[in-house]
Design an enzyme around this catalytic site. Structure first.
Site, short mmCIF file in Angstrom:
data_model
loop_
_atom_site.label_atom_id
_atom_site.label_comp_id
_atom_site.label_asym_id
_atom_site.label_seq_id
_atom_site.Cartn_x
_atom_site.Cartn_y
_atom_site.Cartn_z
N SER A 28 -3.50 -4.47 14.07
CA SER A 28 -4.04 -3.45 14.95
C SER A 28 -4.27 -4.04 16.35
O SER A 28 -3.31 -4.46 17.00
CB SER A 28 -5.32 -2.86 14.35
OG SER A 28 -5.69 -1.68 14.99
N GLU A 68 -0.44 5.11 7.92
CA GLU A 68 -1.34 4.54 8.92
C GLU A 68 -2.44 5.50 9.37
O GLU A 68 -3.62 5.17 9.39
CB GLU A 68 -0.54 4.11 10.16
CG GLU A 68 0.38 2.93 9.96
CD GLU A 68 -0.30 1.59 10.09
OE1 GLU A 68 -1.55 1.56 10.19
OE2 GLU A 68 0.40 0.58 10.07
N HIS A 116 -4.27 2.68 7.41
CA HIS A 116 -4.46 1.60 8.39
C HIS A 116 -5.54 0.66 7.85
O HIS A 116 -6.63 1.12 7.49
CB HIS A 116 -4.89 2.22 9.72
CG HIS A 116 -4.87 1.31 10.90
ND1 HIS A 116 -3.71 0.84 11.45
CD2 HIS A 116 -5.88 0.79 11.66
CE1 HIS A 116 -3.99 0.09 12.51
NE2 HIS A 116 -5.31 0.03 12.64
#
Length: 504
Positions: free
Chosen positions: A183, A301, A417
């Site tokens: 990320s 995600e 995610h």
């Protein structure tokens, strides 16, 4: 005990690994050192206790694994090694945590399994976050125009230089360093690929769940945000802006920044001596560090973001949290598409019809995953593959463990995610892995470590992972169970051609 270049540290020995925590890699950036490039740490002579983690860098409360902090004395790193390093010079893997450049700390990600099973040295770190790490303002530039805005990146560089000086003392090879992150950490890795002053500090990279084709902030935008924040702190429009900002209590700085979506968006700033060129531009033009790359995403995600929206009550009438999460409605799905895609929303709605999904949340997550993560990831794979050895993956365990003790989403979380992190690290915040998931974890640890050893994740004991070519559409799917690891048509699954034709 290990003797670093700054002084001896005494860590902890376990059955299969050694750990050393809270090692300073730079001086505390406090007082006059706030909003300045990191300075060398003071040396010491008596053995330093390295058995406990240090405080995270100043931040508000974030995700369940993020601890709020008001500490600016936070520039510490943690080293985990296999127990037996006698005569070895092992690859070093340096981890950059995610958290929107607002949250997170290095010790959340325990590196024992990766170190012991992969025969590597794992380094995790803290770096300055939010405005304290990424505030761009001419008053903070000092004698060099454009010098502010990337203090957090400079912290990461300082930690990498520390690794170069001290890796050998822990059994590591300073000539074989893999920089990897997830990320915001992946965005940081992309920045280091483009930053001239990061050249030579690492030799391979792994980017997880963010693409190097995504532009970062330009200096004009970042400085406009910086001026606005200075005004919010009553430090704008004065010749003593820098001194005023440095005198503000850290709690007031954190409150002024707030949470994602509040108007201040921290992160690397393109333009200036640290990051002269946007990483996306550097990748497109081939002006980046030529090192082997592993790049990937999770299959679902955006379901993580939608869980965050539910948790914050954003789907509830009036945006007010309720005792139970409010699911996204069909009307809200249409409104979200309109807000994001404008006159292209009808085409997106036709491609992702509500009838094809179990809920409006799943439909929106699919569209946003494909638009914001999958297409940029495949674009990056193809650009990297023209220049360097590239290995592309997708983490695809639809039953990945969720945060322990936290209310579930109103829809299946899937491979959200963050979902791959418990397979690589001892994170402590997630539900335990099943037997099949532990098997997947073992293979992922093997792939990541083999890539660190020689820039190629393959060995005879793991399913073959083909090197990505510039025209490929297939990536290595990582899922548990028989046949869960192998090639997947990433372009087809995520409607890559549709998004290219849409021009978004």
């Amino acid at each position: 005990m290990v003797r670093t270049g700054d002084g001896p540290v005494r860590g902890t020995v376990k059955a299969d690994h050694r750990s050393f925590q809270r090692i300073p890699y730079a001086a505390p950036p406090v007082g006059e050192l706030r909003w300045r490039s990191p300075r060398p740490a003071a040396s010491w002579t008596a053995p330093r206790d390295a058995t406990r983690p240090g405080a995270g860098c100043a931040q508000l409360a974030g995700l369940p694994m993020d601890a709020p902090s008001e500490s600016e004395d936070c520039l510490y790193l943690n080293v985990t090694t296999p127990r037996d390093i006698q005569g070895k010079r092992l690859p070093v893997m340096v981890w950059l945590h995610g958290g929107h450049f607002l949250f997170g700390q290095g010790d959340t990600y325990g590196g024992a399994s990766l170190a012991a099973r992969g025969d590597v040295i794992v380094v995790t770190m803290n770096y300055r976050l939010g405005a304290l790490g990424f505030l761009a303002h001419p008053a903070l530039d000092g004698p060099t125009p454009g010098a502010s805005g990337n203090f957090g990146l400079e912290d990461q560089q300082a930690a990498l230089r520390w690794v170069g000086r001290n890796a050998a003392a822990f059994g590591g090879d300073p000539g074989n360093v893999t920089l990897f992150g997830q990320s915001a950490g992946a965005t940081s890795v992309c920045a280091h690929l483009a930053a001239p002053s990061s050249a030579g500090l690492f030799h391979r990279v792994i980017t997880q769940s963010n693409s190097c084709t995504a532009p970062v902030q330009d200096r004009r935008t970042a400085e406009a945000q910086g001026r606005s924040l200075a005004a919010e702190l009553n430090c704008g429009g004065t010749v003593r802006t820098a001194a005023c900002l440095r005198a503000r209590p850290v709690a007031k700085v954190l409150k002024a920044v707030g949470y994602p979506g509040s108007g201040y968006d921290p992160g690397p700033v393109a333009g200036g001596p640290v990051l002269p060129v946007d990483p996306a531009r550097a990748l497109a033009t081939g002006r980046f560090a030529k090192v082997p790359v592993m790049n990937g995403t999770t299959h679902d995600e955006y379901r993580g973001q939608l869980w965050g929206m539910e948790r914050a009550g954003m789907n509830c009438p009036g945006g007010t949290p309720r005792p139970k999460p409010c699911p996204l409605t069909a009307k809200q799905y249409a409104e979200q598409l309109e807000a994001t895609f404008g006159d292209k929303a009808a085409a997106v709605r036709e491609k992702y019809p509500l009838a094809g999904f179990g809920s409006p949340s799943e439909a929106l997550a699919a569209a946003m995953t494909d638009h914001s993560y999958a297409r940029p990831a495949l674009d990056a794979d193809r650009l990297f593959a023209r220049q360097v050895p590239t290995y592309a993956y997708e983490f695809a365990d639809r039953q990945a463990p969720f945060f322990a003790g936290i209310p579930r989403t109103t829809f299946p979380a899937g491979a959200y995610h963050l979902a791959e992190l418990p397979y690589l690290f001892a994170v402590g915040y997630a539900d335990p892995l099943s037997a099949d998931q532990r098997g997947l974890s073992d293979q992922m640890l093997r792939y990541w470590a083999r890539f660190a050893h020689r820039g190629d994740p393959n060995d005879a004991a793991a399913p073959r992972w083909p090197r990505f070519q510039a025209s490929d559409r297939y990536v290595q799917s990582l899922a548990p169970g028989h046949g869960g690891i192998g090639p997947a048509d990433f372009a087809k699954d995520h409607h890559y051609e549709f998004w290219h034709s849409l021009g978004r």
